[in-house]
Design an enzyme around this catalytic site. Structure first.
Site: not given
Length: 270
Positions: A55, A57, A115, A202
């Site tokens: 998932r 954000d 990522y 992040r």
């Protein structure tokens, strides 16, 4: 029949991947999941539910998000790709579709996720590609950021880099690789792990930026990891620069190369 589907999306158009309304309703078009399920259901002439590999954000993008779904509709992979994309808004498309065995699971069959965080490092904000780039005006030492990031490799407790909303029962993850490189005005942070905590990438990037600006030494990253205290780490980097590149699966699933894990990393891990 079970299918695996590769989805590309601009997360700036949505509140995140996860459907915000109860299963069985398709009125919510603010999430990627509900938007995709609505398009698939139209093509199948029946309700279709999806499960994704990871998932994302609000504001986070995906280059190759993998989902699986089940359907009795008589459609070939090409029809699922073109027909579904025709019913999607411009911010989402289906890249490929492949029939799968019934025991394939988009989330639990994956052994790794990748990522990339992208930012422009210059005095003025970007105009081109600004939807998928973050921005840092102060000069960054990308080499120092890369060296500091190597302290995170391996299986560790990443509590210092997860949000207070994280629902995982523990903070342990296995970080396979992390690389920080500069190409002209752009700086990239590429990360691969078995899985990620909420806001983990992040939060790591936010701390690396502190080091890149020269406000903390390279050794600070190892100190944060050992301290396991989110309150003393760097701020959470903005979501717009983050792209979910893809999950990675063992070779026996016979999925496209971009989502297939090298054999050396194919064994299950926590």
């Amino acid at each position: 029949m079970r299918y695996a589907l590769a989805v590309e999306y601009d997360g700036g158009e949505f509140r995140g991947w996860q459907r915000l309304t109860a299963s069985g309703t398709r009125d919510d078009q603010s999430s990627v999941q509900s938007t995709l399920e609505n398009a698939l259901s139209r093509l199948a002439n029946a309700q279709v539910d999806t499960i994704c590999a990871g998932r994302t954000d609000a504001g986070v993008h995906a280059q190759c998000q993998v989902v699986h779904f089940d359907s009795d509709a008589a459609r070939d992979p090409r029809s699922w790709v073109l027909g579904t994309t025709a019913n999607l808004p411009p911010a989402v498309c289906v890249r490929w579709c492949q029939p799968m065995p019934e025991d394939f699971h988009a989330r639990f069959s994956a052994r790794a996720r990748r990522y990339r965080y992208r930012l422009v490092n210059r005095m003025v904000r970007p105009a081109l590609n600004r939807q998928t780039l973050s921005w840092e005006r102060r000069p960054l030492d990308a080499d120092a950021m890369h060296r500091a990031a190597q302290a995170l490799l391996g299986e560790n407790d990443f509590n210092a880099f997860r949000s207070v909303q994280c629902q995982s029962p523990h903070g342990f993850r296995n970080l396979h690789s992390i690389r920080v490189v500069r190409e002209g005005e752009q700086v990239y942070v590429d990360v691969q792990a078995n899985a990620f905590l909420h806001h983990m990438v992040r939060n790591i990037v936010g701390s690396l930026l502190v080091i890149g600006r020269g406000d903390q030494p390279e050794s600070w990253m190892a100190e944060l990891l050992a301290g396991k205290d989110r309150t003393v780490a760097g701020p959470t980097a903005p979501p717009d620069g983050l792209v979910f590149v893809s999950p990675l699966y063992p070779a026996h699933w016979n999925l496209p190369a971009e989502v297939t894990l090298p054999e050396a990393l194919s064994s299950p891990s926590r």
